[in-house]
Design a protein around this motif. Sequence first.
Motif, mmCIF file in Angstrom:
data_model
loop_
_atom_site.group_PDB
_atom_site.id
_atom_site.type_symbol
_atom_site.label_atom_id
_atom_site.label_comp_id
_atom_site.label_asym_id
_atom_site.label_seq_id
_atom_site.Cartn_x
_atom_site.Cartn_y
_atom_site.Cartn_z
ATOM 1 N N THR A 68 -5.556 -0.726 -9.198
ATOM 2 C CA THR A 68 -6.207 -1.986 -8.842
ATOM 3 C C THR A 68 -5.179 -3.041 -8.466
ATOM 4 O O THR A 68 -5.325 -3.732 -7.457
ATOM 5 C CB THR A 68 -7.071 -2.475 -10.011
ATOM 6 O OG1 THR A 68 -8.061 -1.503 -10.292
ATOM 7 C CG2 THR A 68 -7.737 -3.788 -9.687
ATOM 8 N N VAL A 69 -4.129 -3.156 -9.255
ATOM 9 C CA VAL A 69 -3.106 -4.165 -8.978
ATOM 10 C C VAL A 69 -2.388 -3.864 -7.663
ATOM 11 O O VAL A 69 -2.274 -4.724 -6.792
ATOM 12 C CB VAL A 69 -2.092 -4.244 -10.144
ATOM 13 C CG1 VAL A 69 -0.911 -5.104 -9.790
ATOM 14 C CG2 VAL A 69 -2.771 -4.764 -11.391
ATOM 15 N N VAL A 70 -1.925 -2.638 -7.510
ATOM 16 C CA VAL A 70 -1.184 -2.273 -6.306
ATOM 17 C C VAL A 70 -2.105 -2.247 -5.087
ATOM 18 O O VAL A 70 -1.760 -2.749 -4.017
ATOM 19 C CB VAL A 70 -0.479 -0.912 -6.494
ATOM 20 C CG1 VAL A 70 0.170 -0.437 -5.208
ATOM 21 C CG2 VAL A 70 0.549 -1.010 -7.599
ATOM 22 N N SER A 72 -4.935 -3.899 -4.613
ATOM 23 C CA SER A 72 -5.351 -5.257 -4.244
ATOM 24 C C SER A 72 -4.248 -5.969 -3.477
ATOM 25 O O SER A 72 -4.520 -6.643 -2.479
ATOM 26 C CB SER A 72 -5.715 -6.058 -5.487
ATOM 27 O OG SER A 72 -6.811 -5.485 -6.139
ATOM 28 N N ALA A 73 -3.031 -5.817 -3.941
ATOM 29 C CA ALA A 73 -1.916 -6.454 -3.235
ATOM 30 C C ALA A 73 -1.781 -5.884 -1.826
ATOM 31 O O ALA A 73 -1.571 -6.628 -0.862
ATOM 32 C CB ALA A 73 -0.622 -6.252 -4.017
ATOM 33 N N GLY A 74 -1.926 -4.583 -1.689
ATOM 34 C CA GLY A 74 -1.850 -3.968 -0.362
ATOM 35 C C GLY A 74 -2.980 -4.419 0.543
ATOM 36 O O GLY A 74 -2.774 -4.675 1.729
ATOM 37 N N LYS A 75 -4.184 -4.528 -0.017
ATOM 38 C CA LYS A 75 -5.325 -4.958 0.793
ATOM 39 C C LYS A 75 -5.159 -6.398 1.254
ATOM 40 O O LYS A 75 -5.465 -6.726 2.396
ATOM 41 C CB LYS A 75 -6.621 -4.800 0.006
ATOM 42 C CG LYS A 75 -7.840 -5.052 0.821
ATOM 43 C CD LYS A 75 -9.092 -4.647 0.086
ATOM 44 C CE LYS A 75 -10.276 -4.799 1.020
ATOM 45 N NZ LYS A 75 -11.476 -4.228 0.474
ATOM 46 N N VAL A 76 -4.668 -7.267 0.376
ATOM 47 C CA VAL A 76 -4.425 -8.661 0.759
ATOM 48 C C VAL A 76 -3.373 -8.717 1.854
ATOM 49 O O VAL A 76 -3.517 -9.456 2.833
ATOM 50 C CB VAL A 76 -3.996 -9.500 -0.461
ATOM 51 C CG1 VAL A 76 -3.439 -10.840 -0.043
ATOM 52 C CG2 VAL A 76 -5.173 -9.696 -1.391
ATOM 53 N N TYR A 77 -2.329 -7.917 1.722
ATOM 54 C CA TYR A 77 -1.286 -7.914 2.746
ATOM 55 C C TYR A 77 -1.848 -7.473 4.095
ATOM 56 O O TYR A 77 -1.608 -8.104 5.112
ATOM 57 C CB TYR A 77 -0.125 -7.003 2.342
ATOM 58 C CG TYR A 77 0.897 -6.863 3.439
ATOM 59 C CD1 TYR A 77 1.786 -7.889 3.695
ATOM 60 C CD2 TYR A 77 0.937 -5.732 4.235
ATOM 61 C CE1 TYR A 77 2.711 -7.784 4.719
ATOM 62 C CE2 TYR A 77 1.852 -5.620 5.256
ATOM 63 C CZ TYR A 77 2.742 -6.649 5.493
ATOM 64 O OH TYR A 77 3.640 -6.544 6.508
ATOM 65 N N TYR A 80 -5.022 -10.129 5.125
ATOM 66 C CA TYR A 80 -4.836 -11.570 5.235
ATOM 67 C C TYR A 80 -3.428 -11.997 5.627
ATOM 68 O O TYR A 80 -3.241 -13.054 6.192
ATOM 69 C CB TYR A 80 -5.221 -12.255 3.923
ATOM 70 C CG TYR A 80 -6.650 -11.995 3.550
ATOM 71 C CD1 TYR A 80 -7.681 -12.551 4.286
ATOM 72 C CD2 TYR A 80 -6.979 -11.163 2.492
ATOM 73 C CE1 TYR A 80 -9.005 -12.315 3.963
ATOM 74 C CE2 TYR A 80 -8.294 -10.920 2.158
ATOM 75 C CZ TYR A 80 -9.299 -11.504 2.897
ATOM 76 O OH TYR A 80 -10.602 -11.257 2.581
ATOM 77 N N SER A 82 -0.883 -9.798 7.133
ATOM 78 C CA SER A 82 -0.235 -9.121 8.247
ATOM 79 C C SER A 82 -0.554 -9.780 9.585
ATOM 80 O O SER A 82 0.316 -9.893 10.441
ATOM 81 C CB SER A 82 -0.621 -7.643 8.280
ATOM 82 O OG SER A 82 -2.012 -7.502 8.469
#
Length: 104
Positions: A68-70, A72-77, A80, A82
């Motif tokens: 979830t942590v990793v 979520s960070a990848g999805k945000v990158y 939003y 990139s």
Amino acid sequence: MLLSKISPSGFMNTVLIGVFVYIFAQLLVGILVSRGIKNEADYLLAGRNFGYGLATLSIFATWFGAETVVGSAGKVYIAYLSAPLLAWAFKRNIESLDEVEETS
């Protein structure tokens, strides 16, 4: 309904009291359980008292929590960050190309 009769500030006080009771209960459980821990290995291995079911659930909880942590960070990158970064890099490249054309 009980919540509709409580004023907003009274409701927030109720929530705040509930949060403090929860924190106190967690500290109390931590203190009581810590008395049975003899050393670091005993803590990390839970005294070797986990059954297969509880050990499996613990591994899945760790796995899903990390995912979830990793994730979520990848999805945000990707979603939003990139696009603005690519737009900024593209704009910089265009500006640098304009500078090259002006000098030649």
